[in-house]
Write a protein that holds these residues in place. Structure first.
Motif, short mmCIF file in Angstrom:
data_model
loop_
_atom_site.label_atom_id
_atom_site.label_comp_id
_atom_site.label_asym_id
_atom_site.label_seq_id
_atom_site.Cartn_x
_atom_site.Cartn_y
_atom_site.Cartn_z
N PRO A 257 0.84 -1.19 0.00
CA PRO A 257 0.00 0.00 0.00
C PRO A 257 0.88 1.24 0.00
CG PRO A 257 0.01 -1.05 2.15
CD PRO A 257 0.72 -1.97 1.21
N GLN A 265 1.57 10.56 12.22
CA GLN A 265 2.71 9.81 11.70
C GLN A 265 3.83 10.75 11.26
OE1 GLN A 265 0.31 7.72 8.79
NE2 GLN A 265 0.69 5.73 9.76
N THR A 290 -3.39 -0.30 18.41
CA THR A 290 -3.32 -1.22 17.29
C THR A 290 -4.04 -0.60 16.09
OG1 THR A 290 -5.31 -2.27 18.11
CG2 THR A 290 -3.25 -3.33 18.64
N GLY A 291 -3.38 -0.67 14.94
CA GLY A 291 -3.98 -0.11 13.75
C GLY A 291 -3.76 1.38 13.58
N SER A 292 -2.83 1.94 14.36
CA SER A 292 -2.59 3.38 14.23
C SER A 292 -1.52 3.67 13.17
CB SER A 292 -2.18 3.98 15.58
OG SER A 292 -1.03 3.35 16.07
N GLY A 293 -0.94 2.63 12.57
CA GLY A 293 -0.01 2.85 11.47
C GLY A 293 1.44 3.01 11.90
N LYS A 294 1.87 2.24 12.88
CA LYS A 294 3.26 2.34 13.34
C LYS A 294 4.25 1.85 12.28
CE LYS A 294 2.24 0.01 17.18
NZ LYS A 294 0.76 0.03 17.17
N VAL A 445 -5.77 4.71 12.04
CA VAL A 445 -5.75 5.45 10.77
C VAL A 445 -7.17 5.57 10.24
CG1 VAL A 445 -3.41 4.81 10.15
CG2 VAL A 445 -5.30 3.34 9.48
N GLU A 446 -7.41 6.67 9.57
CA GLU A 446 -8.69 7.00 8.96
C GLU A 446 -9.83 6.94 9.96
OE1 GLU A 446 -8.72 4.45 5.37
OE2 GLU A 446 -7.61 6.17 4.57
N ARG A 655 -10.50 -4.37 11.89
CA ARG A 655 -9.36 -3.66 11.30
C ARG A 655 -9.68 -3.16 9.91
NH1 ARG A 655 -4.59 -4.25 14.04
NH2 ARG A 655 -3.31 -3.98 12.21
#
Ligand code: ADP
Ligand code: ZN
Ligand code: ZN
Length: 798
Positions: A257, A265, A290-294, A445-446, A655
């Motif tokens: 992606p 970020q 979790t899912g925050s785009g680390k 994210v989003e 997710r």
């Protein structure tokens, strides 16, 4: 020869590989050091360990009170280009024997063999390698006789193998020998095979086909010597093949992606870059749900290091994640990415290792031991999911990969970046104290919401239904809903097997393992009782082994039983199970995960393996069965571990675009670890837990070490632990607290009795000194080295 080079040195009458740790221009004083021996051979044109790694190795050895040799061994690549061989030369007695045999009239068969062998060595005029002598008829036996009579002298040498070829081994047989169709085999052709040989047959002839020798040895759990002998006896055939060409690890057609960083970020990345620009040591803690785009931030930091002409290291907690993140990195950064983990074969691992050492690979993705990857001039060292227990090595040297990563960053004056949705107490405490810089990603994210978590009180459930079922009615209804709308469910249970406790109702005795003080677990499919600690297994008894009563009961559902229940309750649903019994190989593991990802599975049941990392888009329900089983363990980290597990597994739901829902079943609904995990409230959990650690003097407020004393004879274990305790007693006056000795929570394991002492010191230096002194004391008292295990910063107290 330079510092960090591997060298072959004589050791007794063997040859061993060592590492040069320092060079000296002066001869050693012959008075003080007798018997100085010559180095046999220097192995590396460029030293295997660069200076920064030598220094790191010394630090690991002293901090974890581990033997430096073991530490360097853990740092070095597998030795595929080198093997030790025996070679033989004639002694005086051997020459005499030859003249004697030359003169003899009629010689026996064995004398002929001896003569042939002696002549060969004499003609060569130099030592001859064992493999050549073995090729002579009767050569092996003759050599042994001559050695016994001191007519030959044997010694070990190192032999360089051409690293470009490898020996391939195959089963050597005709169909008749295998007793195949048409031939009425009069006798069992395998009768002459030993158990090990039979295993080799299965691997080669039935499972895999021809294999490189080391791979065969590993898969069949057989020694090289045995395989070589079978080749000589022509049970196996072998040939040499060039090493596989650089395997194409790119996933063709995979496009990662292409995300534009969001504000959180980019803010984090900008800060990391500013630290890099200072070329000074910094540790950042990237804290994001979790899912925050680390991952995106990690990749940005790696690119920033490369742009500054530096290298980068990414550590991940498990092999499956090296594949996933490795693939992402390769797609973005190309072949300069190397992947290092323990499931690679020796050849592959050595190749990747040397690619890094030679500077061809500038980015390394790997598990724990990759913290020692021979990168030069790293700009950033990343530790993903830094709270994971798998970073701790549970054998000597017992280092913690995350802590070594931070120390390495310090030695290299670069950035250490630790990432987590639920940071370890230690790391968050360091961030609070200003030792680490906190970087935060506030939301998913989003703006995807975290899935709401509902706690199911199993006591209420029992009152209502009078059944101690494993799947509550709420969870059951939620699963049915998912089956109807075509999305997926994950159900976590943290025991494998059918029942994890077997009990006699008459005398109350559990059916225990013969080698360990633990109840055996029942595995229904295999219809056996098994020990999950040592592998012992036995038939299911009809009567109690203690009192002979017939009232044997099975308690406590494991993953196997849960799968069965789900199949019964939801006929037609596609159910799969992920645990160590169903996925014994990497392939099987990927198969199951692939099936879930492609929608071939409706309900996936599994153990902790489920909790980590996977990014399934269509999972909208997560159920946790018996969330509290860890809470009763006598371990000060039990609450923290439960909190991490619940938060992580809850993070698996919702997710994708579809919102998720989580159910947590428990008998202790009011426990703070469960309450706060349900609210996904890390900060409150941290405050509460850190207070408890401070009060009870646990890490991070004290330096902790565990000492385990073990032996098959309980008297020895008791005597040694008393000696150790007496030796440590004077430490108390220096402020070091010594607890124990007491029987370890797992009092017997693999036939050994285990006693435990805990050391708590307000200052690290005190602890290190006490432990180092203790080890010299044990040596002086001749307490065997393997009887005393020292674990600095232990993660679990078993
Ligand atoms: P974490 O490791 O923090 O749990 P990930 O790095 O796995 O989260 O990211 C979760 C998902 O969000 C991934 O599918 C990733 O591709 C996607 N993602 C990451 N950053 C962005 C972004 N800036 N915009 C859109 N999607 C993103
Ligand atoms: Zn009984
Ligand atoms: Zn056992």
């Amino acid at each position: 020869m330079q510092e960090g080079s591997r060298v072959v040195v004589p050791f007794g009458n063997r040859a061993m590989t060592g590492v040069v740790t320092s060079l000296s221009a002066r001869r050693p004083d012959p008075e003080r050091i007798k018997n100085v021996k010559e180095v046999v051979e220097a192995l590396d044109p460029i030293p295997a360990l660069p200076p920064n790694l030598l220094e790191l190795g010394r630090w690991v050895a002293s901090y974890y009170v581990a033997p430096p040799g073991e530490v360097f061994r853990a740092m070095l690549p597998p030795q595929i280009d080198l093997r030790h061989e025996r070679e033989f030369l004639l002694t005086e007695a051997g020459r005499a024997r030859k003249s004697e045999l030359d003169a003899a009239g009629n010689r026996s068969e064995s004398e002929i063999a001896e003569l042939a062998l002696l002549s060969l060595i004499e003609i060569e005029g130099k030592p001859v390698r064992a493999d050549r002598l073995r090729k002579l008829p009767g050569g092996e036996a003759a050599a042994e006789r001559l050695l016994r009579r001191k007519q030959l002298e044997g010694r070990e040498v190192s032999v360089r193998r051409n690293a470009r070829v490898q020996k391939i081994v195959a089963w050597n047989s005709t169909d008749a020998e295998l007793g195949s169709a048409g031939v009425s085999a009069p006798e069992n052709p395998f009768e002459s095979l030993s158990e090990k040989e039979l295993r080799i047959f299965h691997v080669l002839a039935e499972e895999r086909g021809p294999l490189p020798l080391p791979a065969l040895a590993k898969l069949a759990n057989a020694s090289r010597t045995l395989i070589e002998r079978m080749i000589r006896r022509q049970k196996l055939k072998s040939w040499e093949e060039p090493l596989a060409v650089e395997q194409d690890l790119f996933d063709v057609g995979y496009t990662p992606p292409c995300n534009v960083l969001n504000d959180d970020q980019s803010r984090a990345l900008t800060e990391i870059q500013s630290w890099m620009d200072t070329r000074a040591f910094h540790t950042g803690l990237l804290y994001g749900v979790t899912g925050s785009g680390k991952t995106e931030v990690y990749l940005g930091a790696v690119e920033a290091a490369l742009a500054r002409n530096q290298t980068a290291l990414i550590l991940v907690p498990e092999i499956a994640l090296t594949l996933w993140i490795g693939r992402l990195c390769r797609a973005r950064l190309g072949p300069q990415v190397a992947v290092l983990h323990s499931a690679l074969g020796d050849v592959e691992r050595a190749r990747e290792w040397w690619r890094v050492r030679r500077g061809e690979a500038r980015v390394v993705v790997g598990t724990r031991s990759a913290v020692f990857a021979p990168l030069e001039n790293p700009g950033v060292i990343i530790v993903d999911e830094e709270q994971e227990a798998s970073y701790k090595q549970e054998e000597t040297p017992r280092y913690h990969g995350r802590d070594v990563a931070v120390v390495r960053a310090k030695l290299e004056s670069c950035v250490a970046l630790l990432g987590s949705a639920t940071p370890s107490l230690e790391s968050f405490h360091n961030a609070r104290a200003g030792k680490y810089r906190l970087l935060q990603l506030e939301s998913r994210v989003e703006g995807r919401p975290l899935a709401p978590v509902e706690i199911v009180d199993l006591r209420e459930e029992f009152k209502a239904t009078h059944k101690a079922g494993t799947i509550s009615s709420k969870l059951s209804a939620a699963i049915a809903e998912r089956l109807a709308n075509g999305t997926q469910s994950l159900i976590l249970i943290n025991r494998r097997g059918y029942s994890w406790f077997v009990l006699c109702r008459s005398c109350g005795a559990g059916v225990q393992c013969e080698n360990c003080s633990i109840s055996l677990a029942y595995h229904k499919q295999r219809d056996r009782l098994e020990c999950h600690y040592c592998g012992f297994s036995r038939r299911v008894p009809n009567t109690c082994p203690k009192c002979s009563s017939e009232y044997i009961y099975f308690f406590g559902a494991g993953s196997e039983q849960l799968e069965e229940k789900l199949r019964e309750t939801f006929p037609g649903a596609r159910v799969a199970r992920l645990d160590r019994d169903t996925v014994r190989t990497k392939r099987a593991y990927q198969q199951v995960l692939g099936d879930v990802a492609s929608g071939k599975i409706d309900i996936l049941v599994g153990t902790q393996m489920l909790a980590k990392g996977h990014d399934f888009q269509r999972v909208t329900l997560v159920g946790v069965i018996s969330a509290d089983s860890q809470l009763s363990l006598p371990d000060f980290r039990a609450a923290e571990r439960t909190f991490h597990l619940l938060t992580q597994v809850a993070g698996r739901a919702g997710r994708g675009e579809l919102p998720g829902q989580v159910f947590v079943e428990t008998y202790y609904p009011e426990h703070y670890a469960i309450q706060l995990a349900a609210r996904q409230d890390y900060l409150s959990f941290f405050e509460k837990e850190v207070q408890f650690r401070r009060l009870l003097h646990y890490p991070p407020f004290t330096a902790l070490a565990a000492i385990l004393v073990r032996d098959r004879k309980i008297e020895n274990a008791i005597r040694w632990s008393r000696q150790i305790s007496a030796f440590l007693a004077p430490q108390e006056s220096l402020g070091v607290k010594v607890l124990g000795p007491a029987a370890a929570p797992l009092a017997r394991l693999k036939k050994e009795y285990r006693f435990q002492l805990l050391l708590k010191a307000p200052r690290r230096a005190q602890l290190t000194r006490a432990l180092a002194d203790l080890l010299s004391f044990c040596e002086k008292k001749e307490i065997p080295q393997k009887a005393v295990l020292v674990d600095v910063d232990p993660l679990s107290l078993f």
